[in-house]
Design a protein around this motif. Structure first.
Motif, PDB file in Angstrom:
ATOM      1  N   THR A 159       1.153  -1.055   0.041  1.00 35.67           N
ATOM      2  CA  THR A 159      -0.018  -0.020   0.047  1.00 35.67           C
ATOM      3  C   THR A 159       0.883   1.113  -0.075  1.00 35.67           C
ATOM      4  O   THR A 159       1.742   1.290   0.965  1.00 35.67           O
ATOM      5  CB  THR A 159      -0.917  -0.007   1.109  1.00 35.67           C
ATOM      6  N   LEU A 160       0.668   2.121  -0.672  1.00 36.03           N
ATOM      7  CA  LEU A 160       1.413   3.270  -0.954  1.00 36.03           C
ATOM      8  C   LEU A 160       0.728   4.600  -0.282  1.00 36.03           C
ATOM      9  O   LEU A 160      -0.408   4.770  -0.673  1.00 36.03           O
ATOM     10  CB  LEU A 160       1.481   3.797  -2.565  1.00 36.03           C
ATOM     11  N   ASN A 161       1.296   5.065   0.595  1.00 34.34           N
ATOM     12  CA  ASN A 161       0.790   6.123   1.722  1.00 34.34           C
ATOM     13  C   ASN A 161       1.623   7.177   1.598  1.00 34.34           C
ATOM     14  O   ASN A 161       2.356   7.703   2.511  1.00 34.34           O
ATOM     15  CB  ASN A 161       0.433   5.523   3.034  1.00 34.34           C
ATOM     16  N   PHE A 162       1.891   8.015   0.457  1.00 34.40           N
ATOM     17  CA  PHE A 162       2.672   9.266   0.225  1.00 34.40           C
ATOM     18  C   PHE A 162       2.203   9.998  -1.036  1.00 34.40           C
ATOM     19  O   PHE A 162       1.614   9.390  -1.737  1.00 34.40           O
ATOM     20  CB  PHE A 162       4.324   8.942  -0.003  1.00 34.40           C
ATOM     21  N   THR A 165       2.125   9.871  -5.692  1.00 37.19           N
ATOM     22  CA  THR A 165       2.451   8.401  -6.035  1.00 37.19           C
ATOM     23  C   THR A 165       2.424   8.001  -7.541  1.00 37.19           C
ATOM     24  O   THR A 165       2.907   7.378  -8.041  1.00 37.19           O
ATOM     25  CB  THR A 165       1.354   7.345  -5.289  1.00 37.19           C
ATOM     26  N   CYS A 187      13.352   2.089  -1.821  1.00 36.18           N
ATOM     27  CA  CYS A 187      12.797   3.372  -0.980  1.00 36.18           C
ATOM     28  C   CYS A 187      13.806   4.373  -0.727  1.00 36.18           C
ATOM     29  O   CYS A 187      13.373   5.679  -0.697  1.00 36.18           O
ATOM     30  CB  CYS A 187      12.125   2.712   0.272  1.00 36.18           C
ATOM     31  N   LEU A 192      11.722   7.379   1.181  1.00 33.90           N
ATOM     32  CA  LEU A 192      10.746   6.681   1.688  1.00 33.90           C
ATOM     33  C   LEU A 192      11.060   5.644   2.560  1.00 33.90           C
ATOM     34  O   LEU A 192      12.112   5.261   2.620  1.00 33.90           O
ATOM     35  CB  LEU A 192      10.206   5.964   0.623  1.00 33.90           C
ATOM     36  N   TRP A 194       9.188   1.975   4.853  1.00 33.79           N
ATOM     37  CA  TRP A 194       8.194   1.100   5.109  1.00 33.79           C
ATOM     38  C   TRP A 194       8.086   0.630   6.329  1.00 33.79           C
ATOM     39  O   TRP A 194       8.970   0.479   7.335  1.00 33.79           O
ATOM     40  CB  TRP A 194       8.253  -0.077   3.909  1.00 33.79           C
ATOM     41  N   GLU A 204       3.243  -1.186   4.030  1.00 35.59           N
ATOM     42  CA  GLU A 204       3.101   0.041   3.822  1.00 35.59           C
ATOM     43  C   GLU A 204       4.222   0.856   3.515  1.00 35.59           C
ATOM     44  O   GLU A 204       5.114   0.753   4.183  1.00 35.59           O
ATOM     45  CB  GLU A 204       2.096   0.712   4.932  1.00 35.59           C
ATOM     46  N   PHE A 206       5.582   4.893   3.232  1.00 33.38           N
ATOM     47  CA  PHE A 206       5.132   6.132   3.242  1.00 33.38           C
ATOM     48  C   PHE A 206       6.536   7.139   3.576  1.00 33.38           C
ATOM     49  O   PHE A 206       7.694   6.564   3.321  1.00 33.38           O
ATOM     50  CB  PHE A 206       4.968   6.075   5.078  1.00 33.38           C
ATOM     51  N   SER A 207       6.383   8.312   3.323  1.00 34.98           N
ATOM     52  CA  SER A 207       7.487   9.332   3.234  1.00 34.98           C
ATOM     53  C   SER A 207       8.078   9.470   4.535  1.00 34.98           C
ATOM     54  O   SER A 207       7.852   9.203   5.621  1.00 34.98           O
ATOM     55  CB  SER A 207       6.908  10.872   2.816  1.00 34.98           C
ATOM     56  N   THR A 209       9.758  11.384   7.177  1.00 32.96           N
ATOM     57  CA  THR A 209       9.668  12.835   7.816  1.00 32.96           C
ATOM     58  C   THR A 209      10.823  13.548   8.014  1.00 32.96           C
ATOM     59  O   THR A 209      11.824  13.015   8.513  1.00 32.96           O
ATOM     60  CB  THR A 209       8.969  12.645   9.322  1.00 32.96           C
TER      61      THR A 209
END
Length: 210
Positions: A159-162, A165, A187, A192, A194, A204, A206-207, A209
């Motif tokens: 799942t991509l959450n950033f 995409t 990544c 990114l 995960w 998952e 995600f970016s 921070t």
């Protein structure tokens, strides 16, 4: 014949031609009378070594038709993209619009639907087929496509959450040595990270921070 995610499969056709199917790929053919009617339906990616004989024809799920007399070549045919690299011999590719292109040894044709210049035929002298060796190279490829390939090769769900995409592109490589190594190679350059469940069947992305 279908190959599930995470595996590849070698098939010998009734005429002696050989097919190596990549993960998440399938072929369909009629084994009865195949010598005289060598037709195959391909979904996914496969490397073919075709023996000489009657015309050998491949129809892809993306609508292209390939005709061969005797050659070796790799075909990628998934939603929105078709690519064929000829390693030996000569291949005729007919697009869904009935345009015809002859692809000769060490040439590659790429068809990307929905782009301003969807069809390119270029010289490509690379002698190795990366995925057969467990090597997956990308050049300005949509990041979503790269993660889809990781899903196929490691039989996982991502799942991509950033943000953005569908716009981000990736140039680089991953190997089928381990899932964590593949994720790191993709990544980290893209800033990114995960998280995975216990058996890594769900991941998952995600970016990171700042």
């Amino acid at each position: 014949i279908s190959v599930p995610a995470g595996r590849t499969s070698y098939i010998e056709l009734p005429d002696g031609s050989q097919v190596l199917l990549n993960a998440g790929s399938s072929i369909r053919f009629n084994k009865h009378g195949f010598y005289k009617n060598r037709k195959i339906k391909l979904s996914g990616e496969a490397f073919f070594t075709v023996i000489k004989g009657q015309t050998f024809e491949i129809n892809t799920v993306t609508g292209e038709q390939i005709q061969i007399l005797g050659t070796s070549f790799n075909v990628f045919s998934r939603t929105g993209k078709f690519e064929l690299k000829c390693y030996e011999g000569k291949v005729l590719v007919m697009t869904p619009d009935k345009d015809k292109y002859v692809v000769e040894t060490n040439q590659k044709i790429t068809i990307k639907k929905g782009e301003p210049n969807p069809i390119t035929v270029v010289a490509d002298s690379s002698s190795k087929i990366g995925w057969i060796r467990g090597e997956f190279n990308f050049n300005q490829t949509a990041l979503t496509d790269v993660f889809e390939e990781i899903e196929r090769q490691f039989n996982t769900h991502i799942t991509l959450n950033f943000p953005d995409t569908s716009l981000r592109m990736f140039t680089g490589v991953f190997y089928k040595n381990s899932l964590s190594e593949a994720l790191s190679l993709v990544c980290l350059p893209m800033n990114l990270n995960w998280v995975a469940n216990n058996d890594s069947s769900y991941i998952e992305i995600f970016s990171v921070t700042p």
